[in-house]
Design a protein around this motif. Structure first.
Motif, PDB file in Angstrom:
ATOM      1  N   THR A 162      63.336 -39.712  -2.542  1.00 47.87           N
ATOM      2  CA  THR A 162      62.912 -38.651  -3.456  1.00 47.87           C
ATOM      3  C   THR A 162      61.459 -38.225  -3.225  1.00 47.87           C
ATOM      4  O   THR A 162      61.043 -37.176  -3.714  1.00 47.87           O
ATOM      5  N   LYS A 163      60.692 -39.020  -2.488  1.00 45.09           N
ATOM      6  CA  LYS A 163      59.274 -38.705  -2.263  1.00 45.09           C
ATOM      7  C   LYS A 163      58.964 -38.252  -0.843  1.00 45.09           C
ATOM      8  O   LYS A 163      57.872 -37.742  -0.583  1.00 45.09           O
ATOM      9  N   VAL A 164      59.911 -38.426   0.082  1.00 45.74           N
ATOM     10  CA  VAL A 164      59.638 -38.125   1.492  1.00 45.74           C
ATOM     11  C   VAL A 164      59.270 -36.666   1.713  1.00 45.74           C
ATOM     12  O   VAL A 164      58.359 -36.361   2.485  1.00 45.74           O
ATOM     13  N   GLY A 165      59.934 -35.756   1.039  1.00 43.86           N
ATOM     14  CA  GLY A 165      59.611 -34.335   1.175  1.00 43.86           C
ATOM     15  C   GLY A 165      58.174 -34.043   0.773  1.00 43.86           C
ATOM     16  O   GLY A 165      57.464 -33.296   1.459  1.00 43.86           O
ATOM     17  N   ASP A 166      57.735 -34.652  -0.317  1.00 41.53           N
ATOM     18  CA  ASP A 166      56.342 -34.477  -0.757  1.00 41.53           C
ATOM     19  C   ASP A 166      55.372 -35.093   0.237  1.00 41.53           C
ATOM     20  O   ASP A 166      54.323 -34.507   0.529  1.00 41.53           O
ATOM     21  N   TRP A 167      55.691 -36.281   0.749  1.00 36.03           N
ATOM     22  CA  TRP A 167      54.811 -36.922   1.741  1.00 36.03           C
ATOM     23  C   TRP A 167      54.652 -36.025   2.968  1.00 36.03           C
ATOM     24  O   TRP A 167      53.540 -35.796   3.433  1.00 36.03           O
ATOM     25  N   ASN A 168      55.780 -35.525   3.479  1.00 39.93           N
ATOM     26  CA  ASN A 168      55.715 -34.650   4.651  1.00 39.93           C
ATOM     27  C   ASN A 168      54.896 -33.394   4.360  1.00 39.93           C
ATOM     28  O   ASN A 168      54.059 -32.993   5.169  1.00 39.93           O
ATOM     29  N   THR A 206      32.596 -18.709  13.420  1.00 45.07           N
ATOM     30  CA  THR A 206      31.397 -18.683  12.577  1.00 45.07           C
ATOM     31  C   THR A 206      31.216 -17.316  11.910  1.00 45.07           C
ATOM     32  O   THR A 206      30.644 -17.229  10.841  1.00 45.07           O
ATOM     33  N   GLU A 207      31.691 -16.278  12.542  1.00 47.13           N
ATOM     34  CA  GLU A 207      31.636 -14.924  11.995  1.00 47.13           C
ATOM     35  C   GLU A 207      32.887 -14.669  11.168  1.00 47.13           C
ATOM     36  O   GLU A 207      33.991 -14.695  11.704  1.00 47.13           O
ATOM     37  N   PRO A 208      32.765 -14.426   9.858  1.00 45.91           N
ATOM     38  CA  PRO A 208      33.947 -14.233   9.012  1.00 45.91           C
ATOM     39  C   PRO A 208      34.856 -13.083   9.458  1.00 45.91           C
ATOM     40  O   PRO A 208      36.047 -13.106   9.233  1.00 45.91           O
ATOM     41  N   SER A 209      34.309 -12.068  10.108  1.00 45.97           N
ATOM     42  CA  SER A 209      35.115 -10.911  10.507  1.00 45.97           C
ATOM     43  C   SER A 209      35.894 -11.170  11.813  1.00 45.97           C
ATOM     44  O   SER A 209      36.744 -10.374  12.186  1.00 45.97           O
ATOM     45  N   THR A 210      35.601 -12.276  12.477  1.00 47.74           N
ATOM     46  CA  THR A 210      36.287 -12.616  13.719  1.00 47.74           C
ATOM     47  C   THR A 210      37.638 -13.262  13.410  1.00 47.74           C
ATOM     48  O   THR A 210      37.715 -14.152  12.562  1.00 47.74           O
ATOM     49  N   PRO A 211      38.702 -12.808  14.070  1.00 48.23           N
ATOM     50  CA  PRO A 211      40.009 -13.413  13.792  1.00 48.23           C
ATOM     51  C   PRO A 211      40.067 -14.863  14.285  1.00 48.23           C
ATOM     52  O   PRO A 211      39.312 -15.246  15.193  1.00 48.23           O
ATOM     53  N   PRO A 212      40.936 -15.661  13.704  1.00 58.32           N
ATOM     54  CA  PRO A 212      41.034 -17.063  14.136  1.00 58.32           C
ATOM     55  C   PRO A 212      41.477 -17.139  15.600  1.00 58.32           C
ATOM     56  O   PRO A 212      42.273 -16.316  16.051  1.00 58.32           O
ATOM     57  N   PRO A 213      40.964 -18.124  16.342  1.00 54.91           N
ATOM     58  CA  PRO A 213      41.283 -18.219  17.760  1.00 54.91           C
ATOM     59  C   PRO A 213      42.641 -18.857  18.060  1.00 54.91           C
ATOM     60  O   PRO A 213      43.148 -18.732  19.173  1.00 54.91           O
ATOM     61  N   TYR A 214      43.220 -19.538  17.089  1.00 54.97           N
ATOM     62  CA  TYR A 214      44.482 -20.254  17.315  1.00 54.97           C
ATOM     63  C   TYR A 214      45.429 -20.083  16.137  1.00 54.97           C
ATOM     64  O   TYR A 214      45.011 -19.887  14.997  1.00 54.97           O
ATOM     65  N   ARG A 215      46.699 -20.242  16.431  1.00 52.44           N
ATOM     66  CA  ARG A 215      47.746 -20.430  15.434  1.00 52.44           C
ATOM     67  C   ARG A 215      48.256 -21.849  15.634  1.00 52.44           C
ATOM     68  O   ARG A 215      48.310 -22.341  16.763  1.00 52.44           O
ATOM     69  N   PHE A 216      48.631 -22.498  14.551  1.00 52.54           N
ATOM     70  CA  PHE A 216      49.072 -23.892  14.624  1.00 52.54           C
ATOM     71  C   PHE A 216      50.447 -24.057  13.983  1.00 52.54           C
ATOM     72  O   PHE A 216      50.772 -23.360  13.025  1.00 52.54           O
ATOM     73  N   THR A 217      51.199 -25.013  14.482  1.00 54.71           N
ATOM     74  CA  THR A 217      52.372 -25.524  13.779  1.00 54.71           C
ATOM     75  C   THR A 217      52.202 -27.034  13.718  1.00 54.71           C
ATOM     76  O   THR A 217      51.661 -27.649  14.635  1.00 54.71           O
ATOM     77  N   VAL A 218      52.612 -27.607  12.608  1.00 51.75           N
ATOM     78  CA  VAL A 218      52.557 -29.059  12.434  1.00 51.75           C
ATOM     79  C   VAL A 218      53.928 -29.518  11.964  1.00 51.75           C
ATOM     80  O   VAL A 218      54.512 -28.925  11.065  1.00 51.75           O
ATOM     81  N   ASN A 219      54.431 -30.561  12.588  1.00 49.37           N
ATOM     82  CA  ASN A 219      55.706 -31.157  12.208  1.00 49.37           C
ATOM     83  C   ASN A 219      55.461 -32.607  11.858  1.00 49.37           C
ATOM     84  O   ASN A 219      54.737 -33.304  12.567  1.00 49.37           O
ATOM     85  N   SER A 220      56.029 -33.062  10.779  1.00 51.83           N
ATOM     86  CA  SER A 220      55.929 -34.459  10.377  1.00 51.83           C
ATOM     87  C   SER A 220      57.335 -35.001  10.167  1.00 51.83           C
ATOM     88  O   SER A 220      58.138 -34.406   9.453  1.00 51.83           O
ATOM     89  N   THR A 221      57.626 -36.125  10.805  1.00 55.96           N
ATOM     90  CA  THR A 221      58.920 -36.778  10.677  1.00 55.96           C
ATOM     91  C   THR A 221      58.703 -38.180  10.128  1.00 55.96           C
ATOM     92  O   THR A 221      57.905 -38.940  10.680  1.00 55.96           O
ATOM     93  N   ILE A 222      59.391 -38.497   9.044  1.00 56.38           N
ATOM     94  CA  ILE A 222      59.321 -39.835   8.459  1.00 56.38           C
ATOM     95  C   ILE A 222      60.710 -40.447   8.534  1.00 56.38           C
ATOM     96  O   ILE A 222      61.676 -39.857   8.043  1.00 56.38           O
ATOM     97  N   VAL A 223      60.797 -41.605   9.159  1.00 57.15           N
ATOM     98  CA  VAL A 223      62.067 -42.291   9.342  1.00 57.15           C
ATOM     99  C   VAL A 223      61.991 -43.646   8.659  1.00 57.15           C
ATOM    100  O   VAL A 223      61.000 -44.374   8.810  1.00 57.15           O
ATOM    101  N   GLN A 224      63.032 -43.979   7.913  1.00 53.03           N
ATOM    102  CA  GLN A 224      63.111 -45.300   7.293  1.00 53.03           C
ATOM    103  C   GLN A 224      63.509 -46.313   8.355  1.00 53.03           C
ATOM    104  O   GLN A 224      64.458 -46.101   9.099  1.00 53.03           O
ATOM    105  N   GLN A 225      62.762 -47.413   8.432  1.00 44.11           N
ATOM    106  CA  GLN A 225      63.169 -48.496   9.314  1.00 44.11           C
ATOM    107  C   GLN A 225      64.372 -49.174   8.682  1.00 44.11           C
ATOM    108  O   GLN A 225      64.432 -49.331   7.466  1.00 44.11           O
ATOM    109  N   GLY A 226      65.324 -49.550   9.502  1.00 40.88           N
ATOM    110  CA  GLY A 226      66.545 -50.157   8.995  1.00 40.88           C
ATOM    111  C   GLY A 226      66.295 -51.531   8.407  1.00 40.88           C
ATOM    112  O   GLY A 226      65.351 -52.224   8.774  1.00 40.88           O
ATOM    113  N   LEU A 227      67.124 -51.900   7.498  1.00 42.41           N
ATOM    114  CA  LEU A 227      67.049 -53.226   6.892  1.00 42.41           C
ATOM    115  C   LEU A 227      68.235 -54.014   7.426  1.00 42.41           C
ATOM    116  O   LEU A 227      69.360 -53.843   6.977  1.00 42.41           O
ATOM    117  N   ILE A 228      67.976 -54.849   8.421  1.00 40.18           N
ATOM    118  CA  ILE A 228      69.065 -55.595   9.043  1.00 40.18           C
ATOM    119  C   ILE A 228      68.735 -57.078   9.072  1.00 40.18           C
ATOM    120  O   ILE A 228      67.590 -57.480   8.944  1.00 40.18           O
TER     121      ILE A 228
END
Length: 142
Positions: A38-44, A62-84
């Motif tokens: 129930t919390k993994v979505g919030d963590w990600n 540094t100049e506010p009128s200058t467009p940003p030099p990059y676009r970014f994407t970020v992906n976060s994956t959280i996997v539960q370790q198995g309980l064996i």
């Protein structure tokens, strides 16, 4: 291995990327003691938002009128370790108990001199019974 090296076009030095990702994961998972569906979505969401904000700030012109030099994407994956059962662990080693395999791959068509990708495995996740992998992709705009 916690960090894969980024190409020379990285808009933020690798040690800084590592610091940004580690702090985002530390902050987002500070109260986590185990996988909670129930919390993994919030963590990600918190991890992604924190990293994006830091990257935008770190690469802002540094100049506010200058467009940003990059676009970014970020992906976060959280996997539960198995309980064996430890006796059923890979290679019979107790240290491998609870481990699950995970493989992820990405590809892109881009300018290899200006665009790039970096992947990070958060080392603090294992003590919480998690695996956390963050991927950052950037695209130069000019």
């Amino acid at each position: 291995m916690a960090v894969e090296t980024a190409p020379p076009s990285s808009p933020v030095p690798i040690p800084e990327l590592t610091k940004i990702a580690t702090e985002a994961c530390d902050t987002s998972l500070k109260d986590a003691t185990e996988y909670e569906h129930t919390k993994v979505g919030d963590w990600n969401s918190q991890i992604i938002s924190s990293i994006l904000k830091a990257l935008i700030t770190a690469t802002a012109p540094t100049e506010p009128s200058t467009p940003p030099p990059y676009r970014f994407t970020v992906n976060s994956t959280i996997v539960q370790q198995g309980l064996i059962d430890k006796s059923a662990a890979a290679d019979g080693a107790a240290g491998n108990a609870g481990k699950r395999g995970m493989h992820s791959a990405s590809g892109a068509f881009w300018d290899v001199n200006r665009d790039g990708m970096w992947t990070f495995k958060y080392p603090g996740a294992e003590e919480r019974g998690l695996d956390v992998v963050v991927s950052v992709t950037w695209f130069a705009l000019s």
